[in-house]
Design a protein around this motif. Structure first.
Motif, short mmCIF file in Angstrom:
data_model
loop_
_atom_site.label_atom_id
_atom_site.label_comp_id
_atom_site.label_asym_id
_atom_site.label_seq_id
_atom_site.Cartn_x
_atom_site.Cartn_y
_atom_site.Cartn_z
N GLY A 36 53.45 41.79 54.50
CA GLY A 36 54.73 40.66 54.26
C GLY A 36 54.10 39.21 54.47
N ALA A 37 53.02 39.01 55.07
CA ALA A 37 52.46 37.77 55.32
C ALA A 37 52.49 36.93 54.16
CB ALA A 37 51.20 37.59 55.96
N ASP A 131 44.84 30.01 62.21
CA ASP A 131 45.09 30.45 60.92
C ASP A 131 44.03 31.63 60.69
OD1 ASP A 131 46.22 28.06 59.57
OD2 ASP A 131 44.70 27.09 60.99
N LEU A 132 42.62 31.77 61.52
CA LEU A 132 42.00 32.75 61.03
C LEU A 132 41.33 33.43 62.50
CD1 LEU A 132 40.06 34.64 59.21
CD2 LEU A 132 38.58 32.66 59.08
N TYR A 133 41.22 34.56 62.90
CA TYR A 133 40.70 34.95 64.07
C TYR A 133 39.63 36.19 63.83
CZ TYR A 133 41.00 36.33 69.15
OH TYR A 133 40.33 36.64 70.44
N ARG A 153 44.58 43.63 64.05
CA ARG A 153 45.65 43.97 62.74
C ARG A 153 47.18 43.79 63.65
NH1 ARG A 153 42.99 49.51 62.03
NH2 ARG A 153 45.19 50.24 61.79
N THR A 154 47.41 44.16 64.98
CA THR A 154 48.42 44.11 65.71
C THR A 154 48.98 42.33 65.52
OG1 THR A 154 48.12 45.83 67.03
CG2 THR A 154 49.61 44.07 67.77
N LEU A 155 47.92 41.56 65.82
CA LEU A 155 48.11 40.12 65.83
C LEU A 155 48.79 39.53 64.42
CD1 LEU A 155 44.95 39.00 68.02
CD2 LEU A 155 47.34 38.87 68.59
N LEU A 156 48.11 40.16 63.33
CA LEU A 156 48.43 39.48 62.26
C LEU A 156 49.86 40.18 61.78
CD1 LEU A 156 47.29 38.51 59.36
CD2 LEU A 156 46.84 40.92 58.84
N ALA A 157 50.14 41.37 62.06
CA ALA A 157 51.41 42.02 61.89
C ALA A 157 52.61 41.26 62.61
CB ALA A 157 51.98 43.41 62.21
N GLY A 158 52.24 40.48 63.95
CA GLY A 158 53.08 39.99 64.63
C GLY A 158 53.17 38.34 64.39
N GLY A 159 52.46 38.00 63.16
CA GLY A 159 52.65 36.54 63.00
C GLY A 159 51.81 35.71 63.75
N ARG A 160 51.05 36.25 64.67
CA ARG A 160 50.32 35.23 65.47
C ARG A 160 48.99 34.54 65.02
NH1 ARG A 160 49.62 37.07 71.35
NH2 ARG A 160 50.14 34.74 71.65
N VAL A 161 48.59 35.15 63.95
CA VAL A 161 47.47 34.86 63.18
C VAL A 161 47.94 34.65 61.58
CG1 VAL A 161 45.92 35.57 64.92
CG2 VAL A 161 46.19 37.09 63.25
N ARG A 162 47.33 33.82 61.07
CA ARG A 162 47.53 33.96 59.51
C ARG A 162 46.64 34.72 58.80
NH1 ARG A 162 47.03 28.63 57.02
NH2 ARG A 162 48.39 29.40 55.45
N VAL A 183 43.25 47.92 56.31
CA VAL A 183 43.04 46.38 56.25
C VAL A 183 41.84 45.93 56.06
CG1 VAL A 183 43.92 44.49 57.43
CG2 VAL A 183 45.47 46.51 57.60
N VAL A 184 41.69 45.00 55.00
CA VAL A 184 40.27 44.64 54.76
C VAL A 184 40.16 43.26 55.39
CG1 VAL A 184 38.72 43.81 52.75
CG2 VAL A 184 40.67 45.83 52.43
N PRO A 185 39.17 42.96 56.02
CA PRO A 185 39.17 41.58 56.55
C PRO A 185 38.93 40.52 55.64
CG PRO A 185 37.12 43.29 57.56
CD PRO A 185 37.81 43.91 56.27
N ALA A 186 39.65 39.59 55.97
CA ALA A 186 39.80 38.39 55.16
C ALA A 186 38.49 37.92 54.71
CB ALA A 186 40.87 37.26 55.37
#
Length: 301
Positions: A36-37, A131-133, A153-162, A183-186
């Motif tokens: 949902g990001a 923005d990117l980790y 993936r947990t950080l992404l889902a929690g909105g702590r990284v974009r 989940v594919v690395p950006a």
């Protein structure tokens, strides 16, 4: 020639103007809608601070921001996240004008240790999120990068990284990540320059929709005396370094040159007012020789 996958898209959040220069184009990171990001726009040209001492980093980053850079790349192991944070805080720029990347060091890999290390990095850089980790290296001997990726993936889902990604991952490492959780690395940030063009790896990136980002984009200057680059530079009235950075951009690569010399910092962003033709691109393609200036990711731990 660029392939459709290689061609960056211009999106308003990343079209960040440099004073007196054309805007820096942005690439849209592929997994920006995961969980949902919102989609994430990343400037195609940024500023790296590898090997810059922390007490010199604020001045270097300030010079880069003054020149028009808006993407800054640091890492826990560089020891200068705090210096980056000081420059960002003093810049007066709005947070949404900036794109900040940092990376997890090998010793902190593992699920819980990754989450703790991220908190430490966030505190040092003085931001509410990055923005990117990136996972800095696969470190295959420890074989912890799957657990580490689950933490990202947990950080992404929690909105702590974009956005989340990796650095120095080889094709087998990337396939294993994707197979584990979908989940594919950006981004995969790798050593890439005319002497090490990473064609096989870039093909895997195109297969998965991973953005290629180049560290050591100028091969630490090792190739700038190449006659082919000098000839192209003369034809365009540019420097060999500008030619190499332009080559990266036309491949669709995100690039993060580093310099602490203000004139060179400005020179490195002044690469949007000319274009290489097919003959130029072919001449640079011929310079590939498997030249690494850094460690081999398959054995570095």
């Amino acid at each position: 020639m660029s392939t459709p996958q290689d061609t960056p898209t211009r999106t308003a959040p990343g079209d960040l103007p440099a004073p007196g220069l054309p805007p820096v184009p942005a690439v849209t990171l592929a997994h920006g809608t995961a969980g949902g990001a919102r989609p994430v726009a990343m400037p195609q040209l940024g500023f790296g601070v590898f090997q810059v001492p922390d007490d010199e980093t604020a001045a270097a980053v300030t010079a880069a921001l003054d020149a028009g850079y808006r993407s800054i790349d640091t890492a826990a192991v560089y020891g200068n996240e705090a210096g980056v944070g000081r420059a960002l805080a003093a810049s007066g720029l709005a947070r949404d004008e900036l794109f900040v990347t940092t990376k997890l060091w090998n010793a902190d890999q593992g699920y819980d240790s990754t989450l703790r290390a991220f908190d430490t990095s966030l505190e040092r850089v003085g931001l509410d999120l990055v923005d990117l980790y990136l996972i800095h290296w696969p470190a295959p001997a420890g074989d912890r990068y799957l657990d580490t990726w689950r933490a990202l993936r947990t950080l992404l889902a929690g909105g702590r990284v974009r956005a989340i990604g990796v650095s120095n991952f080889q094709p087998a490492h990337l396939r294993r990540l994707v197979e584990d959780g979908g989940v594919v690395p950006a981004v995969n940030q790798v050593e890439l320059h005319p002497g090490l063009q990473q064609r096989e790896l870039r093909a895997v990136h195109a297969e998965f929709g991973i953005t290629t980002e180049a560290w050591s984009p100028l091969a630490q200057g090792a190739l700038l005396g190449e006659p082919a680059l000098a000839a192209i530079a003369r034809r365009h009235g540019r420097t060999p370094a500008q030619v190499v950075l332009r080559w990266h951009l036309q491949l669709g690569t995100v690039v993060i040159p580093k310099s602490v010399t203000p004139a060179r910092v400005r020179e490195n962003i002044d690469v949007f007012g000319f274009a290489l033709d097919d003959a130029d691109m072919a001449a640079i393609a011929a310079l590939d020789r498997g030249l690494r200036t850094g460690p081999d990711p398959d054995v570095f731990n």
